[in-house]
Structures are given as C-alpha cells and as structure tokens.
Motif scaffolding. Structure first.
Motif, PDB file in Angstrom:
ATOM      1  N   ARG A  73      -0.089  -2.092   5.375  1.00  0.00           N
ATOM      2  CA  ARG A  73      -0.175  -3.383   4.668  1.00  0.00           C
ATOM      3  C   ARG A  73      -0.995  -4.380   5.489  1.00  0.00           C
ATOM      4  NH1 ARG A  73       3.402  -7.776   4.928  1.00  0.00           N
ATOM      5  NH2 ARG A  73       3.150  -9.167   3.166  1.00  0.00           N
ATOM      6  N   LYS A  74      -0.714  -4.435   6.791  1.00  0.00           N
ATOM      7  CA  LYS A  74      -1.470  -5.336   7.663  1.00  0.00           C
ATOM      8  C   LYS A  74      -2.945  -4.957   7.671  1.00  0.00           C
ATOM      9  CE  LYS A  74       2.332  -6.487  10.772  1.00  0.00           C
ATOM     10  NZ  LYS A  74       2.911  -6.300  12.120  1.00  0.00           N
ATOM     11  N   GLU A  75      -3.226  -3.653   7.745  1.00  0.00           N
ATOM     12  CA  GLU A  75      -4.613  -3.205   7.724  1.00  0.00           C
ATOM     13  C   GLU A  75      -5.289  -3.569   6.413  1.00  0.00           C
ATOM     14  OE1 GLU A  75      -4.988   0.941   8.696  1.00  0.00           O
ATOM     15  OE2 GLU A  75      -3.879   0.698  10.567  1.00  0.00           O
ATOM     16  N   MET A  76      -4.567  -3.393   5.310  1.00  0.00           N
ATOM     17  CA  MET A  76      -5.146  -3.724   3.999  1.00  0.00           C
ATOM     18  C   MET A  76      -5.435  -5.222   3.891  1.00  0.00           C
ATOM     19  SD  MET A  76      -3.163  -1.226   1.343  1.00  0.00           S
ATOM     20  CE  MET A  76      -4.090  -1.784  -0.055  1.00  0.00           C
ATOM     21  N   ILE A  77      -4.546  -6.021   4.428  1.00  0.00           N
ATOM     22  CA  ILE A  77      -4.783  -7.471   4.418  1.00  0.00           C
ATOM     23  C   ILE A  77      -6.023  -7.793   5.242  1.00  0.00           C
ATOM     24  CG2 ILE A  77      -3.871  -9.674   5.250  1.00  0.00           C
ATOM     25  CD1 ILE A  77      -1.071  -8.682   4.423  1.00  0.00           C
ATOM     26  N   SER A  78      -6.146  -7.134   6.396  1.00  0.00           N
ATOM     27  CA  SER A  78      -7.307  -7.355   7.251  1.00  0.00           C
ATOM     28  C   SER A  78      -8.588  -6.925   6.542  1.00  0.00           C
ATOM     29  CB  SER A  78      -7.129  -6.568   8.555  1.00  0.00           C
ATOM     30  OG  SER A  78      -8.301  -6.628   9.325  1.00  0.00           O
ATOM     31  N   VAL A  79      -8.574  -5.751   5.920  1.00  0.00           N
ATOM     32  CA  VAL A  79      -9.746  -5.261   5.175  1.00  0.00           C
ATOM     33  C   VAL A  79     -10.081  -6.213   4.031  1.00  0.00           C
ATOM     34  CG1 VAL A  79     -10.550  -3.404   3.658  1.00  0.00           C
ATOM     35  CG2 VAL A  79      -9.449  -2.853   5.824  1.00  0.00           C
ATOM     36  N   HIS A  80      -9.058  -6.683   3.330  1.00  0.00           N
ATOM     37  CA  HIS A  80      -9.281  -7.609   2.217  1.00  0.00           C
ATOM     38  C   HIS A  80      -9.955  -8.891   2.717  1.00  0.00           C
ATOM     39  CE1 HIS A  80      -8.630  -9.754  -1.516  1.00  0.00           C
ATOM     40  NE2 HIS A  80      -8.029 -10.723  -0.834  1.00  0.00           N
ATOM     41  N   PHE A 105      17.697   8.139   7.069  1.00  0.00           N
ATOM     42  CA  PHE A 105      17.526   6.722   7.396  1.00  0.00           C
ATOM     43  C   PHE A 105      16.466   6.538   8.490  1.00  0.00           C
ATOM     44  CE2 PHE A 105      21.763   5.705   5.435  1.00  0.00           C
ATOM     45  CZ  PHE A 105      21.273   4.764   4.552  1.00  0.00           C
ATOM     46  N   GLN A 106      16.436   7.459   9.444  1.00  0.00           N
ATOM     47  CA  GLN A 106      15.413   7.381  10.475  1.00  0.00           C
ATOM     48  C   GLN A 106      14.027   7.592   9.880  1.00  0.00           C
ATOM     49  OE1 GLN A 106      16.829  10.314  13.249  1.00  0.00           O
ATOM     50  NE2 GLN A 106      18.184   8.878  14.319  1.00  0.00           N
ATOM     51  N   THR A 107      13.928   8.541   8.951  1.00  0.00           N
ATOM     52  CA  THR A 107      12.651   8.789   8.281  1.00  0.00           C
ATOM     53  C   THR A 107      12.229   7.570   7.481  1.00  0.00           C
ATOM     54  OG1 THR A 107      13.255  11.124   8.101  1.00  0.00           O
ATOM     55  CG2 THR A 107      11.426  10.353   6.715  1.00  0.00           C
ATOM     56  N   ILE A 108      13.184   6.966   6.811  1.00  0.00           N
ATOM     57  CA  ILE A 108      12.883   5.758   6.032  1.00  0.00           C
ATOM     58  C   ILE A 108      12.363   4.663   6.953  1.00  0.00           C
ATOM     59  CG2 ILE A 108      13.943   3.855   4.752  1.00  0.00           C
ATOM     60  CD1 ILE A 108      15.755   5.960   3.408  1.00  0.00           C
ATOM     61  N   GLU A 109      13.002   4.511   8.100  1.00  0.00           N
ATOM     62  CA  GLU A 109      12.581   3.488   9.055  1.00  0.00           C
ATOM     63  C   GLU A 109      11.168   3.765   9.558  1.00  0.00           C
ATOM     64  OE1 GLU A 109      14.117   1.618  13.297  1.00  0.00           O
ATOM     65  OE2 GLU A 109      15.503   2.790  12.066  1.00  0.00           O
ATOM     66  N   LEU A 110      10.867   5.049   9.844  1.00  0.00           N
ATOM     67  CA  LEU A 110       9.537   5.434  10.303  1.00  0.00           C
ATOM     68  C   LEU A 110       8.479   5.104   9.249  1.00  0.00           C
ATOM     69  CD1 LEU A 110       7.783   7.034  12.418  1.00  0.00           C
ATOM     70  CD2 LEU A 110       8.224   9.036  10.972  1.00  0.00           C
ATOM     71  N   TYR A 111       8.746   5.538   8.016  1.00  0.00           N
ATOM     72  CA  TYR A 111       7.769   5.289   6.948  1.00  0.00           C
ATOM     73  C   TYR A 111       7.656   3.806   6.614  1.00  0.00           C
ATOM     74  CZ  TYR A 111       7.067  10.245   6.190  1.00  0.00           C
ATOM     75  OH  TYR A 111       6.737  11.550   6.363  1.00  0.00           O
ATOM     76  N   GLN A 112       8.720   3.082   6.787  1.00  0.00           N
ATOM     77  CA  GLN A 112       8.646   1.637   6.555  1.00  0.00           C
ATOM     78  C   GLN A 112       7.729   0.989   7.590  1.00  0.00           C
ATOM     79  OE1 GLN A 112      12.435  -0.378   6.622  1.00  0.00           O
ATOM     80  NE2 GLN A 112      11.672  -2.065   5.411  1.00  0.00           N
ATOM     81  N   GLY A 113       7.808   1.453   8.838  1.00  0.00           N
ATOM     82  CA  GLY A 113       6.907   0.954   9.874  1.00  0.00           C
ATOM     83  C   GLY A 113       5.458   1.280   9.548  1.00  0.00           C
ATOM     84  N   LYS A 114       5.222   2.533   9.108  1.00  0.00           N
ATOM     85  CA  LYS A 114       3.857   2.925   8.727  1.00  0.00           C
ATOM     86  C   LYS A 114       3.363   2.093   7.551  1.00  0.00           C
ATOM     87  CE  LYS A 114       3.951   7.712  10.320  1.00  0.00           C
ATOM     88  NZ  LYS A 114       3.839   9.131   9.914  1.00  0.00           N
ATOM     89  N   LEU A 115       4.242   1.859   6.604  1.00  0.00           N
ATOM     90  CA  LEU A 115       3.873   1.063   5.428  1.00  0.00           C
ATOM     91  C   LEU A 115       3.504  -0.363   5.832  1.00  0.00           C
ATOM     92  CD1 LEU A 115       3.722   1.185   2.316  1.00  0.00           C
ATOM     93  CD2 LEU A 115       6.067   0.384   2.273  1.00  0.00           C
TER      94      LEU A 115
END
Length: 152
Positions: free
Chosen positions: A103-110, A89-99
């Motif tokens: 996503r924010k970076e991709m929106i910015s790039v777009h 669950f901690q790993t999931i939380e970490l990867y969710q934060g990275k995701l």
C-alpha cells in the motif's frame, strides 16, 4: 373516719386494683401489638413472597447464564490454543505487513505518476508555446520575405 385496719384493707384493695389495671393494660397492649404485627404480616406477606419468587427466578437465570458463559469461555480457550489457529494468525499478521508495505509503495508510485503527469503537461504546454512561437516567427519571416519581394 376510718380505722387503721380499714385503711390497710383499702390500701390492699387499691393495690390490687392498680395491679389489675396495669395487667389489663399490658394484656391489651400485647394483644394490640400481636394483632398489629399479624395484620402487617398479612399486608406485606404477598409482596414479599412475590419479591422472593422474582429474586429466586433471577438467581436461577443468572446461574444458567453463568454456566453457559463458562461453557463458551472453555470452548473459546480450546479453539484459541489450537496450533493451526495460532499459525493462521501469524500468517495473517505476515500478510497484513506485506499488504501495508504494498500500500505504501502504491501510494508512492501514485504520487510519482501524479508528479510526472503534471510535469508532462507543463512540458507539453511549453512545447506548444515554442511551436506557436516558431509558427509566428515563420509567419513573420514569410511576411518579411513577401514585403521584400514586393519592394523589390
């Protein structure tokens, strides 16, 4: 007319009759009451027994469900307290934060790409206008030259 002795006898007999009548009425009332209670019990006994049976059945089903829920709850707590699951669950939380960050970076790039494309279209249009204006100027110069040549 009656004598005193006869009057006393009559009163005694009258009292006995009155007592006998009230006893009879009481006996009749108690008999009627007992028969009424008995008939009410006979009428209501079957539905009450059915209700009691259904109530017992429902209670048994609830107890069974309660036991099953307790077993499932115990299993759930055993599973939730495993270290591997907590780590996962901690790993999931970490990867969710990275995701979310990606996503924010991709929106910015777009958005930047969209702005650049828009700017490129405007530059292209401006270049086309400039090229068109140059063409017109050349054509005008060529015409002027031809007019000058024709005049001379």
């Amino acid at each position: 007319m009656m004598t005193d002795m006869e009057e006393v006898e009559v009163k005694k007999i009258q009292l006995q009759i009155d007592k006998h009548d009230t006893n009879e009425v009481e006996v009749n009332f108690s008999e009627v009451a007992s028969k009424l209670v008995e008939s009410l019990l006979n009428i209501e006994q079957l539905p009450l027994e059915q209700v009691q049976k259904e109530f017992t059945e429902i209670t048994n089903k609830q107890e069974t469900l309660l036991r099953q829920m307790q077993i499932e709850n115990k299993k759930f707590h055993e599973i939730c307290n495993k270290p591997k699951l907590i780590e996962m669950f901690q790993t999931i939380e970490l990867y969710q934060g990275k995701l979310n960050l990606m996503r924010k970076e991709m929106i910015s790039v777009h958005e930047r790409i969209f702005k650049l494309k828009k700017r490129a279209r405007m530059v292209k249009q401006i270049k086309q206008k400039v090229a068109l204006n140059r063409e017109r100027q050349r054509e005008q110069e060529v015409r002027r030259e031809q007019e000058l040549i024709e005049i001379v």
